[in-house]
Design an enzyme around this catalytic site. Structure first.
Site, PDB file in Angstrom:
ATOM      1  N   GLY A 123      -8.583   1.030   9.513  1.00  0.00           N
ATOM      2  CA  GLY A 123      -8.249   2.846   9.331  1.00  0.00           C
ATOM      3  C   GLY A 123      -6.763   3.115   9.864  1.00  0.00           C
ATOM      4  N   LEU A 124      -5.713   2.888   9.048  1.00  0.00           N
ATOM      5  CA  LEU A 124      -4.519   3.569   9.069  1.00  0.00           C
ATOM      6  C   LEU A 124      -4.502   5.151   8.747  1.00  0.00           C
ATOM      7  CD1 LEU A 124      -2.076   3.032  11.540  1.00  0.00           C
ATOM      8  CD2 LEU A 124      -1.161   2.178   9.563  1.00  0.00           C
ATOM      9  N   PRO A 127      -5.364  10.787   4.258  1.00  0.00           N
ATOM     10  CA  PRO A 127      -5.173  12.020   3.556  1.00  0.00           C
ATOM     11  C   PRO A 127      -3.660  11.898   3.265  1.00  0.00           C
ATOM     12  CG  PRO A 127      -7.403  12.412   4.418  1.00  0.00           C
ATOM     13  CD  PRO A 127      -6.619  10.795   4.935  1.00  0.00           C
ATOM     14  N   ILE A 156      -9.667   2.944   2.810  1.00  0.00           N
ATOM     15  CA  ILE A 156     -10.321   1.761   3.792  1.00  0.00           C
ATOM     16  C   ILE A 156      -9.942   0.638   2.569  1.00  0.00           C
ATOM     17  CG2 ILE A 156     -10.661   1.001   5.760  1.00  0.00           C
ATOM     18  CD1 ILE A 156      -8.434   3.275   5.402  1.00  0.00           C
ATOM     19  N   GLN A 336       2.644  -9.733 -22.346  1.00  0.00           N
ATOM     20  CA  GLN A 336       3.319  -9.816 -23.648  1.00  0.00           C
ATOM     21  C   GLN A 336       2.595 -10.928 -24.453  1.00  0.00           C
ATOM     22  OE1 GLN A 336       5.052  -6.393 -23.740  1.00  0.00           O
ATOM     23  NE2 GLN A 336       6.218  -7.520 -25.667  1.00  0.00           N
ATOM     24  N   GLY A 339       0.494 -10.590 -26.843  1.00  0.00           N
ATOM     25  CA  GLY A 339       0.143  -9.579 -27.928  1.00  0.00           C
ATOM     26  C   GLY A 339      -0.986  -9.044 -27.230  1.00  0.00           C
ATOM     27  N   GLU A 363      -0.358  -1.983   2.678  1.00  0.00           N
ATOM     28  CA  GLU A 363       0.308  -2.559   3.594  1.00  0.00           C
ATOM     29  C   GLU A 363       1.631  -2.568   3.885  1.00  0.00           C
ATOM     30  OE1 GLU A 363      -0.974  -6.242   6.188  1.00  0.00           O
ATOM     31  OE2 GLU A 363      -2.668  -5.482   4.216  1.00  0.00           O
ATOM     32  N   SER A 366       7.180  -1.224  -1.908  1.00  0.00           N
ATOM     33  CA  SER A 366       8.482  -1.989  -1.949  1.00  0.00           C
ATOM     34  C   SER A 366       9.041  -0.625  -1.175  1.00  0.00           C
ATOM     35  CB  SER A 366       8.345  -1.727  -2.983  1.00  0.00           C
ATOM     36  OG  SER A 366       7.699  -3.124  -3.600  1.00  0.00           O
ATOM     37  N   GLU A 367       9.013   0.333  -1.431  1.00  0.00           N
ATOM     38  CA  GLU A 367      10.274   0.966  -0.695  1.00  0.00           C
ATOM     39  C   GLU A 367      10.369   0.922   0.761  1.00  0.00           C
ATOM     40  OE1 GLU A 367       7.745   2.445  -2.869  1.00  0.00           O
ATOM     41  OE2 GLU A 367       9.288   2.227  -4.444  1.00  0.00           O
TER      42      GLU A 367
HETATM   43  C1  LIG Z   1      -6.590  -0.779  -2.910  1.00  0.00           C
HETATM   44  C2  LIG Z   1      -5.703  -0.205  -1.554  1.00  0.00           C
HETATM   45  C3  LIG Z   1      -6.153  -0.222  -0.530  1.00  0.00           C
HETATM   46  C4  LIG Z   1      -5.593  -0.378   0.729  1.00  0.00           C
HETATM   47  N1  LIG Z   1      -6.297  -0.815   2.056  1.00  0.00           N
HETATM   48  C5  LIG Z   1      -5.910  -0.020   2.541  1.00  0.00           C
HETATM   49  C6  LIG Z   1      -6.461  -0.138   3.902  1.00  0.00           C
HETATM   50  O1  LIG Z   1      -8.057  -0.937   4.244  1.00  0.00           O
HETATM   51  N2  LIG Z   1      -6.481   0.151   5.648  1.00  0.00           N
HETATM   52  C7  LIG Z   1      -4.915   1.269   5.351  1.00  0.00           C
HETATM   53  O2  LIG Z   1      -5.745   1.376   6.710  1.00  0.00           O
HETATM   54  N3  LIG Z   1      -4.701   1.529   4.157  1.00  0.00           N
HETATM   55  C8  LIG Z   1      -5.125   1.298   3.223  1.00  0.00           C
HETATM   56  N4  LIG Z   1      -4.275   1.509   2.021  1.00  0.00           N
HETATM   57  C9  LIG Z   1      -3.566   2.473   2.177  1.00  0.00           C
HETATM   58  C10 LIG Z   1      -2.198   1.975   1.381  1.00  0.00           C
HETATM   59  O3  LIG Z   1      -1.707   1.164   2.831  1.00  0.00           O
HETATM   60  C11 LIG Z   1      -1.149   3.200   1.222  1.00  0.00           C
HETATM   61  O4  LIG Z   1      -1.537   3.708   0.162  1.00  0.00           O
HETATM   62  C12 LIG Z   1      -0.233   3.162   1.543  1.00  0.00           C
HETATM   63  O5  LIG Z   1       0.329   2.416   2.587  1.00  0.00           O
HETATM   64  C13 LIG Z   1       1.454   3.963   0.949  1.00  0.00           C
HETATM   65  O6  LIG Z   1       0.566   5.305   1.125  1.00  0.00           O
HETATM   66  P1  LIG Z   1       0.754   6.772   0.660  1.00  0.00           P
HETATM   67  O7  LIG Z   1      -1.127   6.132  -0.947  1.00  0.00           O
HETATM   68  O8  LIG Z   1       0.185   7.897   1.395  1.00  0.00           O
HETATM   69  O9  LIG Z   1       1.642   6.831  -0.163  1.00  0.00           O
HETATM   70  P2  LIG Z   1       2.878   7.322   0.192  1.00  0.00           P
HETATM   71  O10 LIG Z   1       3.257   6.746   1.664  1.00  0.00           O
HETATM   72  O11 LIG Z   1       2.349   9.001  -0.193  1.00  0.00           O
HETATM   73  O12 LIG Z   1       4.053   7.414  -0.405  1.00  0.00           O
HETATM   74  C14 LIG Z   1       4.325   7.500  -2.525  1.00  0.00           C
HETATM   75  C15 LIG Z   1       5.704   6.904  -2.899  1.00  0.00           C
HETATM   76  O13 LIG Z   1       7.018   7.700  -1.713  1.00  0.00           O
HETATM   77  C16 LIG Z   1       7.425   6.529  -1.546  1.00  0.00           C
HETATM   78  N5  LIG Z   1       7.529   7.157   0.562  1.00  0.00           N
HETATM   79  C17 LIG Z   1       7.401   7.992   1.058  1.00  0.00           C
HETATM   80  N6  LIG Z   1       8.005   7.398   2.555  1.00  0.00           N
HETATM   81  C18 LIG Z   1       9.567   6.698   1.938  1.00  0.00           C
HETATM   82  C19 LIG Z   1      10.620   6.842   2.525  1.00  0.00           C
HETATM   83  N7  LIG Z   1      11.054   6.809   3.591  1.00  0.00           N
HETATM   84  N8  LIG Z   1      11.569   6.131   1.413  1.00  0.00           N
HETATM   85  C20 LIG Z   1      11.616   5.781   0.168  1.00  0.00           C
HETATM   86  N9  LIG Z   1      10.238   5.893  -0.345  1.00  0.00           N
HETATM   87  C21 LIG Z   1       9.574   6.688  -0.235  1.00  0.00           C
HETATM   88  C22 LIG Z   1       6.178   5.403  -1.644  1.00  0.00           C
HETATM   89  O14 LIG Z   1       7.310   4.158  -1.295  1.00  0.00           O
HETATM   90  C23 LIG Z   1       5.539   5.757  -2.868  1.00  0.00           C
HETATM   91  O15 LIG Z   1       6.154   5.011  -4.003  1.00  0.00           O
HETATM   92  C24 LIG Z   1      -4.628   0.648   0.450  1.00  0.00           C
HETATM   93  C25 LIG Z   1      -4.592   0.986  -0.287  1.00  0.00           C
HETATM   94  C26 LIG Z   1      -5.286   1.038  -1.877  1.00  0.00           C
HETATM   95  C27 LIG Z   1      -4.490   1.344  -2.615  1.00  0.00           C
END
Ligand SMILES: Cc1cc2nc3c(=O)[nH]c(=O)nc-3n(C[C@H](O)[C@H](O)[C@H](O)COP(=O)(O)OP(=O)(O)OC[C@H]3O[C@@H](n4cnc5c(N)ncnc54)[C@H](O)[C@@H]3O)c2cc1C
Length: 381
Positions: A123-124, A127, A156, A336, A339, A363, A366-367
């Protein structure tokens, strides 16, 4: 496959056969009803897949990241949900104990996790802090011979079913990411620790994604992993390995989508021919296969470097970024090529398309990968 030993090929065949027999028949039902594949997780424990990258003396399989990539790829080719369960258990939870814990902590917890007796979570994310993980609000305050944890973690993997979780918490708000964040191992059943909301997801629906809630949760001092303040730095090292596993998850889902597209293209007839006779369809298939192999090679480079003990921050991010983006394109083209049949649940294409999207988010989005890559590139200029 290029550059693999006979043992590695054999592991690949073994995992492929297991996935075909034990996972494939249930994939649609698990996906449709969000059923966590508990029996398969137990079987994978017996096969050594829940401890691929850990030494045999700690109950692991004693293998490396190359084998780990092959295993996750083969599982995810059939069901990405199974792939992500294995990935977060191995390279996030257990590996944080391996990297950050002391000898006694490794001996205490890794055998249970690596042998599959316990399922782990990590858990890293919170919300209010995802990409900006250092902005976490969960706190750990010293009390007697231990710590009291308060806060919540979100999204998580394995959260509902995990027997233990490694959670990151602020132990010194002033220091923040520079020595103010520590990692704690919290066990199921500890007072004040419980899973919260289970997410209803777009894809990877048989994997569990849940909140973890910490309310005045007391953890004994020997549950602080390693030294106080090392948590954030260790979490970043954990993610270097974890990102290789998300690259592998991407490769597997994309390989499944390509297999399905190849099969469908030779079966579906339009204008009196198989659609695979049309050059427009052939070009799609050729691009999909070429990009997938390039992503595989980037991932294997990172895995081999990791196995050689080298730092892989740059290479793991490159592999994760490229493999996940290529995989999304491949799954899109897979739909695609099908179809209208790509849009309905009678064929696997739509599930690959839904499952793969997590790979560009989990984890580090892409950004964030591009930020990591650019930072590494510019470091030495
Ligand atoms: C199915 C699933 C499993 C997961 N499992 C785990 C887990 O086991 N443990 C855990 O700790 N987490 C887990 N996560 C969390 C995951 O790592 C985060 O969702 C992810 O890191 C993105 O954080 P966020 O959702 O808060 O998006 P945000 O950080 O709010 O990002 C929203 C958008 O803003 C962009 N953005 C943010 N900052 C910047 C920047 N500086 N420059 C450019 N663009 C930016 C992002 O790229 C994204 O497009 C999981 C998520 C999902 C959906």
């Amino acid at each position: 496959m290029f550059g693999l030993t006979e043992e590695q090929e054999s592991l690949r065949r073994e995992v492929r056969a297991f996935a075909a027999k034990e996972v494939a028949p249930h994939v649609s039902e698990w996906d449709e009803s969000s059923i966590f594949p508990a029996a398969v997780v137990r079987q994978m424990g017996q096969m050594g897949l829940m401890g691929v990258i850990f030494p045999e003396e700690l109950g692991g399989a004693g293998l490396g990241y190359v084998e780990y990539v092959l295993a996750i790829e083969e599982l995810s080719r059939v069901d990405g949900s199974v792939g992500i369960i294995v990935a977060s258990h191995n390279s996030l939870c257990t590996n944080h104990i391996m990297l950050g814990g002391d000898d006694a902590q490794r001996k205490r917890w890794i055998p249970k996790l690596a042998g599959g007796e316990w399922l782990g979570a990590w858990g890293l994310t919170e919300p209010g802090s995802g990409s900006d993980a250092g902005g976490m609000r969960t706190t750990a305050v010293r009390k007697g011979d231990g710590w009291v944890l308060n806060g919540s973690k979100t999204f998580i993997t394995n959260g509902t079913y995990a027997n233990c979780a490694v959670v990151l918490a602020l132990t010194d708000r002033e220091k923040g990411t520079h020595g103010g964040i520590s990692a704690f191992l919290v066990e199921k059943g500890m007072a004040g620790f419980r899973p919260g909301k289970k997410e209803n997801k777009l894809g990877l629906r048989a994997s569990d994604t849940a909140e973890l809630i910490l309310e005045d949760c007391f953890v004994p001092a020997d549950h602080l992993l390693g030294v106080e303040g090392a948590g954030f730095k260790d979490a970043m090292r954990v993610l270097d390995g974890g990102r290789i596993s998300i690259a592998a998850l991407s490769l597997g889902i994309a390989r499944g989508a390509l297999d399905a597209a190849l099969k469908y293209a030779t079966q579906r007839r339009q204008f009196g021919k198989a659609i695979s006779d049309f050059q427009g369809v052939q070009f799609k298939l050729a691009t999909m296969a070429t990009e997938l192999d390039a992503a595989w090679l980037l991932t294997m480079r990172a895995a081999r470097m990791k196995d050689a003990g080298q730092k892989v921050t740059l290479e793991a991010s490159m592999a994760k970024l490229y493999a996940s983006e290529v995989a999304c394109r491949i799954c899109d083209e897979g739909v695609q090529i099908h179809g209208g049949y790509g849009f309905i649940k009678d064929y696997p294409a739509e599930k690959f398309y839904r499952d793969v999207k997590l790979c560009t988010i989990g984890e580090g989005t892409s950004e964030i990968q591009r930020i990591v890559i650019a930072r590494e590139l510019l470091k030495n200029v």
